[in-house]
Design an enzyme around this catalytic site. Structure first.
Site, PDB file in Angstrom:
ATOM      1  N   SER A 120       0.834  -1.201   0.000  1.00  0.00           N
ATOM      2  CA  SER A 120       0.000   0.000   0.000  1.00  0.00           C
ATOM      3  C   SER A 120       0.873   1.257   0.000  1.00  0.00           C
ATOM      4  CB  SER A 120      -0.919  -0.026   1.212  1.00  0.00           C
ATOM      5  OG  SER A 120      -1.801   1.047   1.149  1.00  0.00           O
ATOM      6  N   SER A 121       1.963   1.229   0.762  1.00  0.00           N
ATOM      7  CA  SER A 121       2.846   2.410   0.827  1.00  0.00           C
ATOM      8  C   SER A 121       3.464   2.717  -0.531  1.00  0.00           C
ATOM      9  CB  SER A 121       3.966   2.170   1.838  1.00  0.00           C
ATOM     10  OG  SER A 121       3.418   1.899   3.103  1.00  0.00           O
ATOM     11  N   GLY A 123       1.985   2.045  -3.586  1.00  0.00           N
ATOM     12  CA  GLY A 123       0.919   2.624  -4.400  1.00  0.00           C
ATOM     13  C   GLY A 123       0.641   4.071  -4.014  1.00  0.00           C
ATOM     14  N   ARG A 124       0.711   4.345  -2.723  1.00  0.00           N
ATOM     15  CA  ARG A 124       0.392   5.697  -2.251  1.00  0.00           C
ATOM     16  C   ARG A 124       1.416   6.733  -2.693  1.00  0.00           C
ATOM     17  NH1 ARG A 124      -2.749   4.924   3.497  1.00  0.00           N
ATOM     18  NH2 ARG A 124      -3.330   2.779   3.114  1.00  0.00           N
ATOM     19  N   GLU A 153       9.228  -5.238 -11.684  1.00  0.00           N
ATOM     20  CA  GLU A 153       9.300  -4.123 -12.637  1.00  0.00           C
ATOM     21  C   GLU A 153       8.888  -2.882 -11.849  1.00  0.00           C
ATOM     22  OE1 GLU A 153       6.933  -4.040 -16.545  1.00  0.00           O
ATOM     23  OE2 GLU A 153       6.087  -2.459 -15.284  1.00  0.00           O
ATOM     24  N   GLN A 171       4.474  -7.177  -2.365  1.00  0.00           N
ATOM     25  CA  GLN A 171       4.134  -8.261  -1.436  1.00  0.00           C
ATOM     26  C   GLN A 171       3.477  -9.392  -2.216  1.00  0.00           C
ATOM     27  OE1 GLN A 171       1.387  -6.666   1.438  1.00  0.00           O
ATOM     28  NE2 GLN A 171       0.375  -5.390  -0.089  1.00  0.00           N
TER      29      GLN A 171
HETATM   30  N1  LIG Z   1      -5.870   0.742  -1.532  1.00  0.00           N
HETATM   31  C1  LIG Z   1      -5.610   0.313  -0.305  1.00  0.00           C
HETATM   32  C2  LIG Z   1      -4.774  -0.808  -0.062  1.00  0.00           C
HETATM   33  C3  LIG Z   1      -4.553  -1.191   1.253  1.00  0.00           C
HETATM   34  N2  LIG Z   1      -5.128  -0.508   2.263  1.00  0.00           N
HETATM   35  C4  LIG Z   1      -4.922  -0.911   3.670  1.00  0.00           C
HETATM   36  C5  LIG Z   1      -5.327  -2.350   3.857  1.00  0.00           C
HETATM   37  C6  LIG Z   1      -4.083  -3.071   4.215  1.00  0.00           C
HETATM   38  O1  LIG Z   1      -4.339  -4.103   5.136  1.00  0.00           O
HETATM   39  C7  LIG Z   1      -3.235  -1.965   4.812  1.00  0.00           C
HETATM   40  C8  LIG Z   1      -1.764  -2.221   4.737  1.00  0.00           C
HETATM   41  O2  LIG Z   1      -1.438  -2.578   3.438  1.00  0.00           O
HETATM   42  P1  LIG Z   1       0.009  -3.073   3.063  1.00  0.00           P
HETATM   43  O3  LIG Z   1       0.421  -4.212   3.918  1.00  0.00           O
HETATM   44  O4  LIG Z   1       0.039  -3.180   1.598  1.00  0.00           O
HETATM   45  O5  LIG Z   1       0.777  -1.753   3.475  1.00  0.00           O
HETATM   46  P2  LIG Z   1       2.210  -1.495   3.908  1.00  0.00           P
HETATM   47  O6  LIG Z   1       2.974  -2.752   4.046  1.00  0.00           O
HETATM   48  O7  LIG Z   1       2.713  -0.454   3.005  1.00  0.00           O
HETATM   49  O8  LIG Z   1       1.939  -0.875   5.321  1.00  0.00           O
HETATM   50  P3  LIG Z   1       2.001  -1.561   6.749  1.00  0.00           P
HETATM   51  O9  LIG Z   1       3.397  -1.223   7.154  1.00  0.00           O
HETATM   52  O10 LIG Z   1       0.951  -0.872   7.526  1.00  0.00           O
HETATM   53  O11 LIG Z   1       1.753  -3.033   6.549  1.00  0.00           O
HETATM   54  O12 LIG Z   1      -3.581  -0.800   4.048  1.00  0.00           O
HETATM   55  C9  LIG Z   1      -5.945   0.582   1.997  1.00  0.00           C
HETATM   56  O13 LIG Z   1      -6.469   1.194   2.902  1.00  0.00           O
HETATM   57  N3  LIG Z   1      -6.174   0.976   0.730  1.00  0.00           N
END
Ligand SMILES: Nc1ccn([C@H]2C[C@H](O)[C@@H](COP(=O)(O)OP(=O)(O)OP(=O)(O)O)O2)c(=O)n1
Length: 371
Positions: A120-121, A123-124, A153, A171
């Site tokens: 998610s981090s 994509g953000r 990629e 992931q």
């Molecule tokens: N479009 C999205 C995708 C995901 N999420 C939320 C749901 C996931 O359970 C949470 C964490 O996603 P990831 O594990 O992909 O995120 P990170 O690994 O970047 O963050 P963390 O360190 O919190 O696990 O974010 C969200 O709100 N919107």
């Protein structure tokens, strides 16, 4: 006692579903996942494994799929300009395509397949990332029984990024069987544990998720600035929001015109729940006109938004961009669908309980890099 590939005692039924953290650890012990170095803390998440960049990346001319006969390294040989050493860190520039070696190699048993997504981090911050295997005919999909290396990629779209060996951009989830819930099963699960707060949600092709343009404390979202500094993907909280983002104030209209090519962070109107015995994935809603899309979507962990795991009221984050023309987005418009899959077992630790859960109970939330 003899144990099967995911560590369950012999004789126990091989449960279909998405593997839990414990089962991912067991699969690793059995040699189904071969990390080049021991896993980092928190690398195994409740229902997925983060993938780490290896020592090298290649700047390539073009994105590609190897197709049935070629390995990724064959393609890299044909399309690469330059190898980049990631061990001391390297900048990946916007608009360029890179292929990076990953530290995790697979030797999956014939009954296990896998699917990948950007974290998610990732994509953000608008870093377009997909996992590729040798002989792949689709991105982000790993066929059952695949044995071989994984590559990412990577193509930053808005901000140039600083990455290094060990950075975690993608992931992967491991799956046994066809465990995606159908429409009737979704409606049944929703009747037991409400999955979204909508009064009468649509379940066709997944649970519909719409955009909130009414606002949170006077804000509806953020638009990314152009020509910014670097985002260090391994430096949470170390970037000033104002240097990278323009806040979008709610003006009461419930509308937003998306500028072509610009990147927006918005939030869902519904709060979202993933029960502990399920995992979810948001898939983009294709409005057929193809004018805009939620770009990254991604995996939702078991326990996300679950009140007992401290997540009540969590919204989904929406990474949105318009394509070639300005596009009017309206409050409550459907922008994505959440598909749910059964877990093979309930994970011992749910999202929100671990140290690395940055987004539990979020409203409108930029990536963890910004403060
Ligand atoms: N479009 C999205 C995708 C995901 N999420 C939320 C749901 C996931 O359970 C949470 C964490 O996603 P990831 O594990 O992909 O995120 P990170 O690994 O970047 O963050 P963390 O360190 O919190 O696990 O974010 C969200 O709100 N919107």
């Amino acid at each position: 006692m003899t144990r099967n590939t995911t560590g369950e005692a012999a004789g126990e039924i091989l449960r279909e579903g998405i593997l839990s953290a414990r089962q991912i650890a067991a699969l690793t012990e059995q040699g189904g996942i071969r990390p080049a170095s021991p896993y980092a803390p928190d690398q195994i998440q409740p229902a997925s494994l983060d993938l780490r960049l290896g020592a090298r990346a290649f700047r390539v001319r073009t994105s590609f799929l190897p197709g049935g006969r070629r390995s990724v390294s064959d393609c890299v040989r044909d399309f690469s300009f330059h190898a980049i050493d990631l061990r001391e860190g390297a900048v990946l520039e916007t608009g360029c395509v890179y292929i990076a070696e990953l530290q995790e190699t697979l030797a999956l048993p014939p009954d296990l397949s896998a699917g990948a997504n950007p974290k998610s981090s990732t994509g953000r911050i608008d870093v377009f990332t997909r996992v590729i295997t040798d002989h792949a005919t689709a991105f982000d999909q790993v066929e059952a029984g695949y044995a071989g290396p994984l590559y990412a990629e990577i193509s930053p779209r808005t901000f140039p990024v600083l990455v290094r060996t060990g950075s975690r951009l993608s992931q992967i989830r491991f799956r046994r069987g066809e465990v995606r819930l159908r429409e009737a099963e979704l409606a049944e699960l929703h009747a037991r544990t409400p999955l979204v707060t909508a009064a009468s949600p649509s379940f066709q092709g997944g649970v519909a998720v719409s955009v909130d343009l009414a606002g949170f404390d006077g804000l509806i979202g953020y638009r990314a600035k152009r020509h910014t500094g670097l985002v260090d993907v391994d430096a949470p909280g170390r970037h000033r929001t104002a240097d990278f983002w323009e806040p979008l104030a709610a003006d009461g209209s419930g509308m937003l015109i998306l500028d072509p090519g610009q990147f927006y962070i918005l939030a869902s109107k519904e709060s979202v729940v993933v029960p502990p015995d399920h995992a979810a994935e948001m898939v983009p809603f294709d409005p057929l006109v193809g004018e805009f899309r939620v770009h990254y979507a991604g995996f939702f962990d078991p326990g996300f938004g679950y009140a007992e795991a401290g997540g009540a009221g969590a919204r989904a984050v929406l990474e949105v961009r318009s394509r070639d023309v300005p596009f009017l987005l309206e409050d409550g418009q459907i922008v994505g669908r959440l598909v749910y899959e059964r877990m093979a077992e309930v994970p011992a630790t749910l999202y929100g309980a671990g140290a690395g859960s940055n987004y539990q109970a979020q409203g409108l939330k930029l990536s963890k890099h910004f403060a």
